[in-house]
Design a protein around this motif. Structure first.
Motif, PDB file in Angstrom:
ATOM      1  N   PRO A 116      10.088  23.604 -18.213  1.00  0.00           N
ATOM      2  CA  PRO A 116      11.353  24.046 -18.800  1.00  0.00           C
ATOM      3  C   PRO A 116      12.168  24.927 -17.867  1.00  0.00           C
ATOM      4  CG  PRO A 116       9.557  24.314 -20.371  1.00  0.00           C
ATOM      5  CD  PRO A 116       8.938  23.974 -19.062  1.00  0.00           C
ATOM      6  N   ALA A 117      11.505  25.769 -17.074  1.00  0.00           N
ATOM      7  CA  ALA A 117      12.229  26.615 -16.129  1.00  0.00           C
ATOM      8  C   ALA A 117      12.941  25.763 -15.084  1.00  0.00           C
ATOM      9  CB  ALA A 117      11.271  27.599 -15.457  1.00  0.00           C
ATOM     10  N   LEU A 118      12.274  24.727 -14.605  1.00  0.00           N
ATOM     11  CA  LEU A 118      12.898  23.837 -13.622  1.00  0.00           C
ATOM     12  C   LEU A 118      14.073  23.076 -14.237  1.00  0.00           C
ATOM     13  CD1 LEU A 118       9.706  22.445 -11.839  1.00  0.00           C
ATOM     14  CD2 LEU A 118      11.224  24.278 -11.078  1.00  0.00           C
ATOM     15  N   LEU A 119      13.912  22.648 -15.498  1.00  0.00           N
ATOM     16  CA  LEU A 119      15.025  21.996 -16.187  1.00  0.00           C
ATOM     17  C   LEU A 119      16.196  22.955 -16.346  1.00  0.00           C
ATOM     18  CD1 LEU A 119      13.249  19.956 -19.025  1.00  0.00           C
ATOM     19  CD2 LEU A 119      14.440  19.045 -17.029  1.00  0.00           C
ATOM     20  N   GLY A 120      15.886  24.216 -16.654  1.00  0.00           N
ATOM     21  CA  GLY A 120      16.929  25.222 -16.776  1.00  0.00           C
ATOM     22  C   GLY A 120      17.680  25.423 -15.472  1.00  0.00           C
ATOM     23  N   ILE A 121      16.960  25.425 -14.363  1.00  0.00           N
ATOM     24  CA  ILE A 121      17.591  25.573 -13.048  1.00  0.00           C
ATOM     25  C   ILE A 121      18.557  24.418 -12.789  1.00  0.00           C
ATOM     26  CG2 ILE A 121      17.132  25.508 -10.564  1.00  0.00           C
ATOM     27  CD1 ILE A 121      14.466  26.998 -11.248  1.00  0.00           C
ATOM     28  N   ILE A 122      18.117  23.203 -13.099  1.00  0.00           N
ATOM     29  CA  ILE A 122      18.986  22.029 -12.918  1.00  0.00           C
ATOM     30  C   ILE A 122      20.218  22.157 -13.809  1.00  0.00           C
ATOM     31  CG2 ILE A 122      19.153  19.532 -13.248  1.00  0.00           C
ATOM     32  CD1 ILE A 122      16.140  19.394 -12.569  1.00  0.00           C
ATOM     33  N   GLY A 123      19.999  22.608 -15.067  1.00  0.00           N
ATOM     34  CA  GLY A 123      21.128  22.772 -15.985  1.00  0.00           C
ATOM     35  C   GLY A 123      22.130  23.798 -15.504  1.00  0.00           C
ATOM     36  N   VAL A 124      21.646  24.910 -14.958  1.00  0.00           N
ATOM     37  CA  VAL A 124      22.554  25.933 -14.426  1.00  0.00           C
ATOM     38  C   VAL A 124      23.392  25.354 -13.288  1.00  0.00           C
ATOM     39  CG1 VAL A 124      22.681  28.116 -13.163  1.00  0.00           C
ATOM     40  CG2 VAL A 124      21.121  27.890 -15.091  1.00  0.00           C
ATOM     41  N   LEU A 125      22.747  24.660 -12.374  1.00  0.00           N
ATOM     42  CA  LEU A 125      23.458  24.104 -11.213  1.00  0.00           C
ATOM     43  C   LEU A 125      24.488  23.056 -11.621  1.00  0.00           C
ATOM     44  CD1 LEU A 125      20.441  23.761  -8.737  1.00  0.00           C
ATOM     45  CD2 LEU A 125      22.271  25.470  -8.666  1.00  0.00           C
ATOM     46  N   GLN A 131      27.486  42.284 -12.606  1.00  0.00           N
ATOM     47  CA  GLN A 131      28.767  42.737 -12.070  1.00  0.00           C
ATOM     48  C   GLN A 131      28.808  42.686 -10.551  1.00  0.00           C
ATOM     49  OE1 GLN A 131      29.972  46.556 -13.947  1.00  0.00           O
ATOM     50  NE2 GLN A 131      28.565  45.994 -15.578  1.00  0.00           N
ATOM     51  N   ARG A 132      27.673  42.887  -9.931  1.00  0.00           N
ATOM     52  CA  ARG A 132      27.649  42.934  -8.455  1.00  0.00           C
ATOM     53  C   ARG A 132      27.533  41.550  -7.838  1.00  0.00           C
ATOM     54  NH1 ARG A 132      27.280  46.606  -4.524  1.00  0.00           N
ATOM     55  NH2 ARG A 132      26.144  46.110  -2.608  1.00  0.00           N
ATOM     56  N   TRP A 133      26.669  40.703  -8.387  1.00  0.00           N
ATOM     57  CA  TRP A 133      26.420  39.395  -7.769  1.00  0.00           C
ATOM     58  C   TRP A 133      26.844  38.207  -8.639  1.00  0.00           C
ATOM     59  CZ3 TRP A 133      22.114  42.973  -7.205  1.00  0.00           C
ATOM     60  CH2 TRP A 133      22.054  43.542  -5.936  1.00  0.00           C
ATOM     61  N   GLY A 134      27.244  38.470  -9.887  1.00  0.00           N
ATOM     62  CA  GLY A 134      27.640  37.383 -10.761  1.00  0.00           C
ATOM     63  C   GLY A 134      26.521  36.975 -11.701  1.00  0.00           C
ATOM     64  N   ALA A 135      26.850  36.786 -12.985  1.00  0.00           N
ATOM     65  CA  ALA A 135      25.827  36.486 -13.988  1.00  0.00           C
ATOM     66  C   ALA A 135      25.120  35.169 -13.690  1.00  0.00           C
ATOM     67  CB  ALA A 135      26.459  36.445 -15.379  1.00  0.00           C
ATOM     68  N   ARG A 136      25.865  34.159 -13.239  1.00  0.00           N
ATOM     69  CA  ARG A 136      25.251  32.846 -12.972  1.00  0.00           C
ATOM     70  C   ARG A 136      24.246  32.934 -11.835  1.00  0.00           C
ATOM     71  NH1 ARG A 136      26.087  28.529  -9.413  1.00  0.00           N
ATOM     72  NH2 ARG A 136      25.820  26.431 -10.278  1.00  0.00           N
ATOM     73  N   ARG A 137      24.607  33.612 -10.755  1.00  0.00           N
ATOM     74  CA  ARG A 137      23.705  33.717  -9.609  1.00  0.00           C
ATOM     75  C   ARG A 137      22.410  34.430  -9.987  1.00  0.00           C
ATOM     76  NH1 ARG A 137      28.592  35.472  -7.218  1.00  0.00           N
ATOM     77  NH2 ARG A 137      29.598  33.874  -5.932  1.00  0.00           N
ATOM     78  N   VAL A 138      22.548  35.541 -10.707  1.00  0.00           N
ATOM     79  CA  VAL A 138      21.364  36.316 -11.065  1.00  0.00           C
ATOM     80  C   VAL A 138      20.519  35.551 -12.083  1.00  0.00           C
ATOM     81  CG1 VAL A 138      20.516  38.535 -11.931  1.00  0.00           C
ATOM     82  CG2 VAL A 138      22.615  38.443 -10.581  1.00  0.00           C
ATOM     83  N   TYR A 139      21.181  34.863 -13.007  1.00  0.00           N
ATOM     84  CA  TYR A 139      20.459  34.062 -14.001  1.00  0.00           C
ATOM     85  C   TYR A 139      19.659  32.958 -13.315  1.00  0.00           C
ATOM     86  CZ  TYR A 139      19.702  31.558 -18.421  1.00  0.00           C
ATOM     87  OH  TYR A 139      19.141  30.955 -19.520  1.00  0.00           O
ATOM     88  N   LEU A 140      20.271  32.304 -12.345  1.00  0.00           N
ATOM     89  CA  LEU A 140      19.590  31.246 -11.591  1.00  0.00           C
ATOM     90  C   LEU A 140      18.391  31.818 -10.837  1.00  0.00           C
ATOM     91  CD1 LEU A 140      19.568  28.302 -10.629  1.00  0.00           C
ATOM     92  CD2 LEU A 140      21.117  28.967  -8.787  1.00  0.00           C
ATOM     93  N   ALA A 141      18.582  32.982 -10.219  1.00  0.00           N
ATOM     94  CA  ALA A 141      17.479  33.616  -9.492  1.00  0.00           C
ATOM     95  C   ALA A 141      16.350  33.998 -10.451  1.00  0.00           C
ATOM     96  CB  ALA A 141      17.984  34.847  -8.750  1.00  0.00           C
TER      97      ALA A 141
END
Length: 485
Positions: free
Chosen positions: A173-182, A70-80
């Motif tokens: 897989p974590a790096l692939l996930g980061i690319i997918g989020v972006l 709610q404070r920073w956005g689900a996508r931003r926090v998920y990416l972090a």
């Protein structure tokens, strides 16, 4: 047309990838504890913190997911969270001493505890409520099969490579996930006002749930100490709940539990997760102690349940849309109850493995029709901030229920085994003088423990059948609604 679009399928794939990493890292390390004892010249009590640090950090992070979203956005926090998970996985694989490894595992757990709730928030928010079941067909699969596949993958990596591979394996897989989020997950909608952080609520709830999970799961402590820790944790959770009921912006919106749709489905989830995950320790013990077979055999015997779950969850979405959660989850609970009951009846010192595997398929199929459909049913009418809170409450409830269930099943089983062996425990079966009578008494202890598991599953079925269906709403305020589920 309720099928997911290409864009929605991409979002689901990214969320599933993140969820698979977080769940696998909960179980993949368990098979390596003996190797860690040798590598770091430490006792099992100390080495156990490689697992415990991750699990407790996950529990600590889950309540924070809603506020962060709610404070920073689900996508931003998920990416972090994915970035931190990748970095901490690499750090764990490169660990030079045990303290370093445990610290890296704790950071891994903090990131992993955010990944699943935030993934649920993003996935549910990406589709309309009528198609949330389709989204969970993909995103929910890792949550079900991860605990079963983790030990298999861990054993393979440990035998083929080294213990470091257990941690390095999750970096790509974590790096692939980061690319997918972006690339595929839409940017968060900016808000003029950032949601305030309920600091007092965090200081109450986070230590409370960690204390409850630790007290129930830490078997190295005395019974009195564990009870005191659990009571203290429950007291903190109770104070948080009372305070949050009237707080305008609590850390977690516990008022959601007042809504019958969300509250009763959460109750079903807890009542099934506790006995199901708790009973997972019984079959490996039966195979390795009663049957005298290897850990790999017990790991292979978990595959049928994974297949049953994987198959069922692919059809659960379409069936859920047509018949509703009462029929789907009720059928799944009935199937799980029957398969558990039959396992209890046929269990002997030499029950054929194919029969146990077949019953495992049915148990897994039942679970596939219970867990994700129940989560979808619980969150079907959640919107906005309530969606973020609900997405945190559901996995947190399931995690705590799993810890409680495992502790309860372990305590009952240990007590019955002690009674059957005159206080000597399972080690008595290694005595050359142990005969068929003693072995039969131990198997009876297994059956009685399964009877307790079965009883709790029946209660879950009763709660589910007493929960009446309600149509998906286009707009609803779950914090005030009192509709039937």
């Amino acid at each position: 047309m309720n099928r997911l679009t290409t864009q929605e399928l991409r979002i689901a794939a990214v969320i599933a990838l993140g969820g698979l990493m977080a769940v696998l890292d909960t179980t993949i390390v368990a098979v390596a504890l003996p190797r860690f004892m040798t590598t770091f010249s430490a006792s099992l009590t100390t080495i156990q913190w490689v697992v415990t640090a991750y699990a407790l950090a996950m529990v600590a992070a889950m309540p924070l997911a809603a506020t962060f979203a709610q404070r920073w956005g689900a996508r931003r926090v998920y990416l972090a969270a994915l970035l931190v998970f990748a970095a901490s996985s690499a750090a764990a694989g490169a660990a030079g001493d045990l303290g370093w490894l445990i610290a890296a595992r704790a950071v891994q757990g903090l990131a992993g505890g955010l990944i699943n709730p935030l993934g649920m928030t993003i996935g549910f928010g990406a589709v309309d409520p009528a198609r949330r079941s389709r989204m969970t067909t993909i995103t929910g699969l890792p949550l079900l099969i991860g605990p079963i596949l983790g030990p298999l993958l861990g054993g393979f990596l440990l035998d083929s490579l080294s213990w470091r591979a257990l941690f390095f394996i999750t970096v790509p897989p974590a790096l692939l996930g980061i690319i997918g989020v972006l690339r595929w997950i839409p940017a968060d909608v900016s808000s003029a006002e950032r949601a305030p952080i309920d600091l007092v609520g965090g200081l109450l709830l986070v230590p409370g749930v960690v204390a409850v999970a630790y007290g129930f799961s830490e078997e190295t402590l005395g019974a009195g100490t564990r009870a005191a820790i659990v009571v203290a944790g429950l007291a903190l959770v109770a104070v948080f709940t009372r305070r949050s009921w009237r707080h305008p912006a609590p850390l977690l919106n516990v008022r959601l539990l007042r809504d019958r749709t969300f509250g009763r489905n959460t109750a079903v989830l807890v009542l099934y997760a506790a006995p199901y995950f708790g009973s997972m320790l019984l079959m490996p013990a039966y195979i390795q102690v009663i049957r005298g077979d290897s850990p790999m055999v017990s790991a292979l015997m978990s595959v049928p349940a994974a297949l049953g779950m994987g198959i069922t969850i692919q059809f659960a979405a379409r069936v859920l849309e047509r018949f509703g959660p009462r029929v789907v989850v009720g059928t799944g609970l009935s199937l799980a109850i029957v398969s558990t009951g039959l396992t209890m009846l046929v269990l002997t010192p030499d029950t054929p493995y194919p029969l146990l595997a077949l019953l495992g398929v049915f148990q897994g199929a039942g679970t596939g029709a219970i867990m994700m459909p129940t989560i979808v049913s619980a969150g079907r009418n959640l919107r906005g901030p309530d969606l973020a809170s609900g997405s945190a409450i559901l996995p947190l409830s399931s995690t705590i229920a799993s810890a409680v269930g495992t502790a309860a099943v372990s305590a009952v089983f240990t007590g019955l085994i002690a009674e059957a062996t005159g206080g000597r425990g399972l080690a008595a079966l290694g005595d050359p003088s142990a005969g068929a009578t003693l072995t039969g008494d131990v198997v009876s202890a297994y059956r009685l423990t399964l009877a307790g598991v079965l009883a709790v599953m029946v209660i879950a079925l009763v709660v589910r059948l007493r929960t009446r269906p309600v149509p998906v709403a286009s707009a609803v305020e779950p914090t005030t609604a009192r509709s039937a589920a």
